[in-house]
Design a protein around this motif. Structure first.
Motif, PDB file in Angstrom:
ATOM      1  N   PHE A   1     -48.314  27.785 -11.920  1.00  0.00           N
ATOM      2  CA  PHE A   1     -47.453  26.582 -11.995  1.00  0.00           C
ATOM      3  C   PHE A   1     -46.408  26.468 -10.888  1.00  0.00           C
ATOM      4  N   VAL A   2     -46.343  27.425  -9.966  1.00  0.00           N
ATOM      5  CA  VAL A   2     -45.337  27.376  -8.900  1.00  0.00           C
ATOM      6  C   VAL A   2     -45.861  26.507  -7.759  1.00  0.00           C
ATOM      7  N   SER A   3     -45.008  25.589  -7.297  1.00  0.00           N
ATOM      8  CA  SER A   3     -45.438  24.624  -6.272  1.00  0.00           C
ATOM      9  C   SER A   3     -44.742  24.875  -4.937  1.00  0.00           C
ATOM     10  N   VAL A   4     -45.238  24.225  -3.916  1.00  0.00           N
ATOM     11  CA  VAL A   4     -44.626  24.288  -2.588  1.00  0.00           C
ATOM     12  C   VAL A   4     -43.177  23.801  -2.657  1.00  0.00           C
ATOM     13  N   ASP A   5     -42.939  22.728  -3.419  1.00  0.00           N
ATOM     14  CA  ASP A   5     -41.565  22.211  -3.556  1.00  0.00           C
ATOM     15  C   ASP A   5     -40.631  23.239  -4.190  1.00  0.00           C
ATOM     16  N   ASP A   6     -41.172  24.002  -5.162  1.00  0.00           N
ATOM     17  CA  ASP A   6     -40.374  25.070  -5.766  1.00  0.00           C
ATOM     18  C   ASP A   6     -39.933  26.066  -4.697  1.00  0.00           C
ATOM     19  N   ILE A   7     -40.890  26.471  -3.881  1.00  0.00           N
ATOM     20  CA  ILE A   7     -40.609  27.494  -2.856  1.00  0.00           C
ATOM     21  C   ILE A   7     -39.579  26.976  -1.855  1.00  0.00           C
ATOM     22  N   LYS A   8     -39.673  25.711  -1.535  1.00  0.00           N
ATOM     23  CA  LYS A   8     -38.705  25.113  -0.592  1.00  0.00           C
ATOM     24  C   LYS A   8     -37.280  25.182  -1.131  1.00  0.00           C
TER      25      LYS A   8
ATOM     26  N   ARG B   1     -57.684  31.565  -8.773  1.00  0.00           N
ATOM     27  CA  ARG B   1     -57.785  30.110  -8.619  1.00  0.00           C
ATOM     28  C   ARG B   1     -56.466  29.426  -8.939  1.00  0.00           C
ATOM     29  N   LEU B   2     -55.567  30.109  -9.651  1.00  0.00           N
ATOM     30  CA  LEU B   2     -54.287  29.502 -10.027  1.00  0.00           C
ATOM     31  C   LEU B   2     -53.324  29.484  -8.837  1.00  0.00           C
ATOM     32  N   SER B   3     -53.250  30.592  -8.124  1.00  0.00           N
ATOM     33  CA  SER B   3     -52.481  30.656  -6.871  1.00  0.00           C
ATOM     34  C   SER B   3     -53.359  31.341  -5.835  1.00  0.00           C
ATOM     35  N   PRO B   4     -54.309  30.583  -5.260  1.00  0.00           N
ATOM     36  CA  PRO B   4     -55.230  31.203  -4.302  1.00  0.00           C
ATOM     37  C   PRO B   4     -54.504  31.689  -3.051  1.00  0.00           C
ATOM     38  N   PRO B   5     -55.111  32.631  -2.313  1.00  0.00           N
ATOM     39  CA  PRO B   5     -54.467  33.170  -1.118  1.00  0.00           C
ATOM     40  C   PRO B   5     -53.987  32.088  -0.142  1.00  0.00           C
ATOM     41  N   GLU B   6     -54.730  30.976  -0.047  1.00  0.00           N
ATOM     42  CA  GLU B   6     -54.310  29.904   0.878  1.00  0.00           C
ATOM     43  C   GLU B   6     -52.942  29.353   0.469  1.00  0.00           C
ATOM     44  N   LEU B   7     -52.741  29.184  -0.834  1.00  0.00           N
ATOM     45  CA  LEU B   7     -51.462  28.663  -1.324  1.00  0.00           C
ATOM     46  C   LEU B   7     -50.356  29.699  -1.128  1.00  0.00           C
ATOM     47  N   VAL B   8     -50.674  30.956  -1.420  1.00  0.00           N
ATOM     48  CA  VAL B   8     -49.678  32.023  -1.265  1.00  0.00           C
ATOM     49  C   VAL B   8     -49.257  32.143   0.207  1.00  0.00           C
TER      50      VAL B   8
ATOM     51  N   GLN C   1     -49.221  29.690   2.302  1.00  0.00           N
ATOM     52  CA  GLN C   1     -48.353  28.526   2.523  1.00  0.00           C
ATOM     53  C   GLN C   1     -46.929  28.841   2.049  1.00  0.00           C
ATOM     54  N   PHE C   2     -46.839  29.474   0.878  1.00  0.00           N
ATOM     55  CA  PHE C   2     -45.530  29.910   0.370  1.00  0.00           C
ATOM     56  C   PHE C   2     -44.849  30.835   1.379  1.00  0.00           C
ATOM     57  N   GLU C   3     -45.645  31.748   1.938  1.00  0.00           N
ATOM     58  CA  GLU C   3     -45.100  32.735   2.878  1.00  0.00           C
ATOM     59  C   GLU C   3     -44.510  32.059   4.112  1.00  0.00           C
ATOM     60  N   GLU C   4     -45.211  31.050   4.625  1.00  0.00           N
ATOM     61  CA  GLU C   4     -44.709  30.320   5.813  1.00  0.00           C
ATOM     62  C   GLU C   4     -43.361  29.669   5.522  1.00  0.00           C
TER      63      GLU C   4
ATOM     64  N   LYS D   1     -47.338  39.526  -0.313  1.00  0.00           N
ATOM     65  CA  LYS D   1     -48.480  40.425  -0.125  1.00  0.00           C
ATOM     66  C   LYS D   1     -49.639  39.939  -0.988  1.00  0.00           C
ATOM     67  N   ILE D   2     -50.820  39.895  -0.410  1.00  0.00           N
ATOM     68  CA  ILE D   2     -52.014  39.532  -1.176  1.00  0.00           C
ATOM     69  C   ILE D   2     -52.856  40.799  -1.347  1.00  0.00           C
ATOM     70  N   PHE D   3     -53.103  41.152  -2.591  1.00  0.00           N
ATOM     71  CA  PHE D   3     -53.838  42.382  -2.895  1.00  0.00           C
ATOM     72  C   PHE D   3     -55.345  42.111  -2.858  1.00  0.00           C
ATOM     73  N   PRO D   4     -56.092  42.900  -2.062  1.00  0.00           N
ATOM     74  CA  PRO D   4     -57.533  42.672  -1.962  1.00  0.00           C
ATOM     75  C   PRO D   4     -58.283  43.090  -3.224  1.00  0.00           C
TER      76      PRO D   4
END
Length: 238
Positions: free
Chosen positions: A152-159, A174-181, A183-186, A198-201
């Motif tokens: 449920f965490v969004s880009v706007d939340d992170i901002k 699928r809830l917070s896929p690596p692509e979204l994470v 984006q959060f990191e950036e 950190k994304i755990f493999p």
């Protein structure tokens, strides 16, 4: 936002799990571990399965052993999500257990923690709980935050976050896929507040609290995340 991953590997709940105890804090029951004389406290906010999950309480005990006063509130008011109950599917259940309500319920709990003489409070949230922790971070009610496989965490939340903030994500999520994470990191890396992502493999959503104690690889991955959590709060709370 909530798919089958959100509810895979449900824990066998045990009200007697852990070496701490349950007491009323704020308006909710909470699992308490560690010394009430500690100046630093860590709030653990559960996933949809609630505060009686044995792995979550085991982690609470581990954080307490590192010197923190640890509080795991029953934000679900005695009604954790039960995948076996056909009358309460997740979309219905979540209406009564919104993260917005969790955020409101957390405020008096943080006040109660501080009334014990605690000077710094950090919070870690798992899945559902990660959104609650993010709201606390946005409101600056805590000094450090850790999100583990957030939902449920969004880009706007992170901002809107400007405190020390860490995200531990899963490669298979699928809830917070690596692509979204990523984006959060950036977004986080452009801020002045410290962040760690950190994304755990090879792990799936829920891996830090919904692992089988018999699965050595799963335990190892969960423990690595737990250590990252401990390192983060040690750096930004003490």
């Amino acid at each position: 936002m909530s798919g089958p991953e959100c509810c895979s590997n449900p824990p066998i709940l045990n009200p007697n799990a852990g070496s701490g105890h349950v007491e009323k804090l704020g308006a909710l029951n909470a699992y308490i571990a560690g010394s009430p004389n500690s100046k630093s406290s860590v709030l653990l906010v559960s996933d949809v399965f609630g505060y009686e999950a044995p792995n979550l309480r085991k982690l609470a005990d581990k954080v307490a052993a590192a010197g923190y006063f640890v509080v795991v509130p029953d934000f679900l008011n005695g009604e954790p999500y039960n995948p076996e109950n056909p009358d309460r599917p997740l979309p219905i259940w979540i209406k009564d257990h919104g993260t917005d309500k969790g955020f409101e319920d957390a405020k008096p709990i943080i006040e109660a923690i501080k009334s014990k003489g605690v000077s710094s409070v950090g919070a870690a949230g798992f899945c559902w709980g990660a959104k609650v922790v993010t709201e606390l971070a946005k409101s600056r009610l805590i000094q450090a935050a850790v999100l583990l496989h957030p939902s449920f965490v969004s880009v706007d939340d992170i901002k809107a976050v400007d405190i020390p903030y860490s995200i531990l994500g899963a490669e298979i999520d699928r809830l917070s896929p690596p692509e979204l994470v990523k984006q959060f990191e950036e977004i986080l890396s452009a801020k002045s507040a410290p962040s760690f992502v950190k994304i755990f493999p090879k792990v799936s959503h829920g891996w830090t609290v919904r692992y089988s104690p018999e699965d050595a690889e799963a335990v190892k991955a969960a423990e690595e995340a737990h250590q990252d959590l401990l390192d983060w709060v040690a750096k930004h709370l003490k």
